[in-house]
Design a protein around this motif. Structure first.
Motif, PDB file in Angstrom:
ATOM      1  N   TRP A   1      -4.700   9.459   1.664  1.00  0.00           N
ATOM      2  CA  TRP A   1      -5.342   8.390   1.247  1.00  0.00           C
ATOM      3  C   TRP A   1      -4.388   7.223   0.938  1.00  0.00           C
ATOM      4  CZ3 TRP A   1      -5.042  13.388  -0.598  1.00  0.00           C
ATOM      5  CH2 TRP A   1      -6.112  14.270  -0.233  1.00  0.00           C
ATOM      6  N   ARG A   2      -4.971   6.049   1.479  1.00  0.00           N
ATOM      7  CA  ARG A   2      -4.146   4.881   1.351  1.00  0.00           C
ATOM      8  C   ARG A   2      -4.713   4.179   0.059  1.00  0.00           C
ATOM      9  NH1 ARG A   2      -0.756   3.501   5.415  1.00  0.00           N
ATOM     10  NH2 ARG A   2      -0.861   1.249   4.749  1.00  0.00           N
ATOM     11  N   LEU A   3      -3.879   3.772  -0.953  1.00  0.00           N
ATOM     12  CA  LEU A   3      -4.212   3.159  -2.045  1.00  0.00           C
ATOM     13  C   LEU A   3      -3.475   2.014  -2.403  1.00  0.00           C
ATOM     14  CD1 LEU A   3      -4.666   6.336  -4.245  1.00  0.00           C
ATOM     15  CD2 LEU A   3      -6.492   5.043  -3.260  1.00  0.00           C
ATOM     16  N   PRO A   4      -3.961   0.983  -3.113  1.00  0.00           N
ATOM     17  CA  PRO A   4      -2.911  -0.285  -3.469  1.00  0.00           C
ATOM     18  C   PRO A   4      -1.771   0.330  -4.179  1.00  0.00           C
ATOM     19  CG  PRO A   4      -5.005  -0.570  -4.122  1.00  0.00           C
ATOM     20  CD  PRO A   4      -5.265   0.724  -3.674  1.00  0.00           C
ATOM     21  N   ALA A   5      -0.569  -0.519  -4.139  1.00  0.00           N
ATOM     22  CA  ALA A   5       0.738  -0.006  -4.663  1.00  0.00           C
ATOM     23  C   ALA A   5       0.916  -0.625  -5.727  1.00  0.00           C
ATOM     24  CB  ALA A   5       1.930  -0.188  -3.431  1.00  0.00           C
TER      25      ALA A   5
ATOM     26  N   GLN B   1       0.960  -1.154  -0.076  1.00  0.00           N
ATOM     27  CA  GLN B   1      -0.237   0.117  -0.285  1.00  0.00           C
ATOM     28  C   GLN B   1       0.828   1.186  -0.009  1.00  0.00           C
ATOM     29  OE1 GLN B   1      -2.800  -0.403   3.350  1.00  0.00           O
ATOM     30  NE2 GLN B   1      -4.105  -1.466   2.328  1.00  0.00           N
ATOM     31  N   VAL B   2       0.269   2.252  -0.481  1.00  0.00           N
ATOM     32  CA  VAL B   2       0.948   3.830  -0.262  1.00  0.00           C
ATOM     33  C   VAL B   2      -0.113   4.666   0.175  1.00  0.00           C
ATOM     34  CG1 VAL B   2       0.155   4.016  -2.747  1.00  0.00           C
ATOM     35  CG2 VAL B   2       2.335   5.224  -2.079  1.00  0.00           C
ATOM     36  N   THR B   3       0.680   5.527   0.792  1.00  0.00           N
ATOM     37  CA  THR B   3      -0.147   6.648   1.370  1.00  0.00           C
ATOM     38  C   THR B   3       0.049   7.925   0.549  1.00  0.00           C
ATOM     39  OG1 THR B   3       0.153   5.683   3.546  1.00  0.00           O
ATOM     40  CG2 THR B   3      -0.450   8.254   3.453  1.00  0.00           C
ATOM     41  N   VAL B   4      -0.955   8.451  -0.129  1.00  0.00           N
ATOM     42  CA  VAL B   4      -0.780   9.581  -1.059  1.00  0.00           C
ATOM     43  C   VAL B   4      -1.378  10.864  -0.269  1.00  0.00           C
ATOM     44  CG1 VAL B   4      -1.697  10.533  -3.215  1.00  0.00           C
ATOM     45  CG2 VAL B   4      -1.335   7.865  -2.976  1.00  0.00           C
TER      46      VAL B   4
ATOM     47  N   VAL C   1      -6.965   7.783 -11.085  1.00  0.00           N
ATOM     48  CA  VAL C   1      -8.394   7.676 -11.358  1.00  0.00           C
ATOM     49  C   VAL C   1      -8.860   7.316  -9.878  1.00  0.00           C
ATOM     50  CG1 VAL C   1     -10.065   6.419 -12.272  1.00  0.00           C
ATOM     51  CG2 VAL C   1      -8.309   6.853 -13.665  1.00  0.00           C
ATOM     52  N   ARG C   2      -8.436   6.464  -9.118  1.00  0.00           N
ATOM     53  CA  ARG C   2      -9.017   5.949  -7.794  1.00  0.00           C
ATOM     54  C   ARG C   2      -8.927   7.286  -6.841  1.00  0.00           C
ATOM     55  NH1 ARG C   2      -8.380  -0.214  -6.278  1.00  0.00           N
ATOM     56  NH2 ARG C   2      -8.439  -1.167  -8.378  1.00  0.00           N
ATOM     57  N   LEU C   3      -7.923   8.090  -6.914  1.00  0.00           N
ATOM     58  CA  LEU C   3      -7.899   9.019  -5.896  1.00  0.00           C
ATOM     59  C   LEU C   3      -8.926  10.278  -6.440  1.00  0.00           C
ATOM     60  CD1 LEU C   3      -6.685  10.852  -3.870  1.00  0.00           C
ATOM     61  CD2 LEU C   3      -4.904  11.737  -5.507  1.00  0.00           C
ATOM     62  N   GLU C   4      -9.325  10.389  -7.729  1.00  0.00           N
ATOM     63  CA  GLU C   4     -10.404  11.197  -8.131  1.00  0.00           C
ATOM     64  C   GLU C   4     -11.562  10.757  -7.536  1.00  0.00           C
ATOM     65  OE1 GLU C   4      -9.694  11.792 -12.283  1.00  0.00           O
ATOM     66  OE2 GLU C   4      -7.935  12.822 -12.176  1.00  0.00           O
ATOM     67  N   GLU C   5     -11.801   9.460  -7.904  1.00  0.00           N
ATOM     68  CA  GLU C   5     -13.176   8.942  -7.428  1.00  0.00           C
ATOM     69  C   GLU C   5     -13.283   9.172  -5.871  1.00  0.00           C
ATOM     70  OE1 GLU C   5     -13.138   4.881  -8.658  1.00  0.00           O
ATOM     71  OE2 GLU C   5     -13.506   5.345 -10.712  1.00  0.00           O
ATOM     72  N   ARG C   6     -12.138   8.852  -5.064  1.00  0.00           N
ATOM     73  CA  ARG C   6     -12.346   9.092  -3.581  1.00  0.00           C
ATOM     74  C   ARG C   6     -12.614  10.472  -3.285  1.00  0.00           C
ATOM     75  NH1 ARG C   6      -9.300   6.581   0.467  1.00  0.00           N
ATOM     76  NH2 ARG C   6      -9.212   4.689  -0.814  1.00  0.00           N
ATOM     77  N   LEU C   7     -11.882  11.584  -3.730  1.00  0.00           N
ATOM     78  CA  LEU C   7     -12.108  12.856  -3.547  1.00  0.00           C
ATOM     79  C   LEU C   7     -13.647  13.161  -4.034  1.00  0.00           C
ATOM     80  CD1 LEU C   7      -8.777  14.441  -4.650  1.00  0.00           C
ATOM     81  CD2 LEU C   7      -9.453  14.266  -2.346  1.00  0.00           C
TER      82      LEU C   7
ATOM     83  N   GLY D   1       4.698   9.323  -4.495  1.00  0.00           N
ATOM     84  CA  GLY D   1       3.340   9.256  -3.960  1.00  0.00           C
ATOM     85  C   GLY D   1       2.873  10.771  -3.584  1.00  0.00           C
ATOM     86  N   ARG D   2       3.283  11.704  -4.175  1.00  0.00           N
ATOM     87  CA  ARG D   2       2.867  13.160  -4.021  1.00  0.00           C
ATOM     88  C   ARG D   2       1.670  13.511  -5.280  1.00  0.00           C
ATOM     89  NH1 ARG D   2       8.607  13.954  -3.210  1.00  0.00           N
ATOM     90  NH2 ARG D   2       8.524  14.301  -5.424  1.00  0.00           N
ATOM     91  N   ALA D   3       0.673  13.996  -4.481  1.00  0.00           N
ATOM     92  CA  ALA D   3      -0.511  14.302  -5.416  1.00  0.00           C
ATOM     93  C   ALA D   3      -0.547  15.627  -5.719  1.00  0.00           C
ATOM     94  CB  ALA D   3      -1.676  13.739  -4.863  1.00  0.00           C
ATOM     95  N   THR D   4      -0.732  16.053  -6.948  1.00  0.00           N
ATOM     96  CA  THR D   4      -1.006  17.551  -7.343  1.00  0.00           C
ATOM     97  C   THR D   4      -2.575  17.527  -7.679  1.00  0.00           C
ATOM     98  OG1 THR D   4       1.206  17.580  -8.289  1.00  0.00           O
ATOM     99  CG2 THR D   4      -0.606  19.257  -9.052  1.00  0.00           C
TER     100      THR D   4
END
Length: 412
Positions: A157-161, A126-129, A170-176, A193-196
């Motif tokens: 947000w924790r996502l599969p790595a 897992q990765v913490t974004v 795509v998953r981060l956008e759906e989560r937000l 793992g840094r998100a813009t």
């Protein structure tokens, strides 16, 4: 006549001087032949080609100084030219074999995370974004409220790595979009793992939570502590009592202004109604009020909306939703040491009817084939002394842990 070390150095110098062009040609030709045809250019051909090109460059030197032909420097220069040409040819051939023949933007997008940011929980990575900077506004939309911008910026947000970065985005956008009800969002994740993130505020707040055929009305009242959205309340006024569902509430004990969804709307009545494919009108929320004097916005029928609009103040009475009988039944079973488990009967079940299993109660059976007497397939509750279990049947059983373990072993 120069000494031998000097001649060797001069030969290396002449070889480097005249071997640059042959090496470049040999490398380019080796790459093209391997990349286009998949065949390696023979080394003998490379040697002949390199000597031919080098002779053109070296011919001018021989005309300038006849002593070069009879000196050791010529042999050393030839060796240097051949070594440069063969090395360049091998590198070009290697590049032609490794370079993909079809390059698309999709292959560039299939980037993955750096191994340094992957955290393993058991065998799952897992990765913490986290946001890598300020949350930007999206063009064509109003700016984000500062509280919502701060919430997203401080979030993680924790996502599969094991997914490519494009899928993680795509998953981060759906989560937000789901967590904050955003109208639109765009996210880009780098290898660390840094998100813009660029986001747009919700297109509507209160109106999306009003059920179809009802109206939202705000009224001053003494707000009970712990009141939350979707709570069922009765509002007592001088003109009558009205029942409704809480859409938002704020009391004097609430210090922070809250986000858009927790702010109260002006005292207005609006026609309810959303599209069939829209988000459900009332969304449960874990946020509660601290109580005190404040205002409450409730969804009521159109007839009751007139009663609240004509009242200056009301009293809030929170109604009980009752207790789920299913959870009560499971709770009673748990107190007596019983457990409910779902089991699929294996390929070789025992020739035993459901009522003959010791210490195990068959609560329901779902047959894989049609029941006798033209009964439709599906769940049969309290099967009693019906026919024995067959392979593929699904059953719900109740009993102690040890009894259920024996039952599972027997029905495999």
């Amino acid at each position: 006549m120069s000494s031998l070390p000097v001649e060797v150095l001069l030969g290396i110098y002449l070889g480097l001087l005249t071997g640059i062009v042959p090496a470049f040609v040999a490398g380019a030709l080796g790459f093209l032949v391997r990349y286009v045809t998949g065949v390696t250019l023979p080394g003998f051909g490379v040697v002949v080609l390199a000597l031919a090109i080098a002779s053109i460059n070296g011919g001018l030197l021989i005309l300038a100084d006849d002593a070069i032909i009879n000196s050791p420097r010529l042999l050393m220069a030839v060796l240097v030219v051949l070594m440069l040409a063969l090395y360049a040819h091998s590198q070009g051939d290697k590049l032609g074999a490794e370079l993909p023949r079809r390059v698309s933007f999709t292959s560039f997008r299939k980037r993955t995370l750096s191994a340094d940011v992957v955290e393993f929980v058991g065998t799952v990575g897992q990765v913490t974004v986290r946001p890598g900077g300020e949350v930007r506004d999206m063009e064509g939309y109003p700016p984000l409220p500062q509280t919502l911008r701060t919430t997203i910026r401080d979030g993680s947000w924790r996502l599969p790595a094991d997914l490519p970065l494009s899928e993680l985005e795509v998953r981060l956008e759906e989560r937000l979009r789901t967590d904050h009800d955003l109208a639109d969002v765009s996210a880009t994740i780098d290898e660390q793992g840094r998100a813009t993130i660029a986001a747009a505020p919700p297109s509507s707040g209160l109106s999306r939570r009003v059920p179809e055929g009802r109206r939202a009305v705000s009224i001053d009242a003494l707000v009970p502590a712990g009141l939350s959205r979707s709570d069922a309340v009765r509002i007592v006024t001088a003109d009558g009592t009205v029942s409704g569902t809480v859409l938002s509430a704020r009391g004097s004990g609430d210090d922070s202004p809250g986000d858009l969804e927790s702010r109260l709307e002006p005292e207005t009545a609006t026609d309810g109604g959303v599209d069939d494919d829209a988000v459900p009108a009332v969304t449960p929320s874990t946020a509660t009020t601290a109580g005190g004097e404040g205002r409450v916005t409730v969804a009521v029928s159109r007839r009751d909306a007139r009663t609240l609009l004509s009242a200056d103040r009301g009293r809030i009475v929170v109604q009980s939703r009752g207790t789920s009988h299913e959870f009560e039944a499971l709770s009673l079973l748990g107190r007596t040491g019983q457990t409910v488990r779902r089991v699929t009967v294996g390929a070789d079940p025992p020739a035993t009817r459901p009522d003959e299993y010791d210490d195990v109660t068959i609560l329901a059976v779902r047959r894989q084939s049609a029941e006798e007497e033209n009964r439709r397939r599906g769940w049969v509750f309290a099967p009693g002394i019906e026919r024995r279990l067959e392979a593929g049947d699904d059953v719900f059983v109740a009993g102690s842990e040890s009894a259920l373990d024996r039952f599972v072993e027997e029905t495999r």
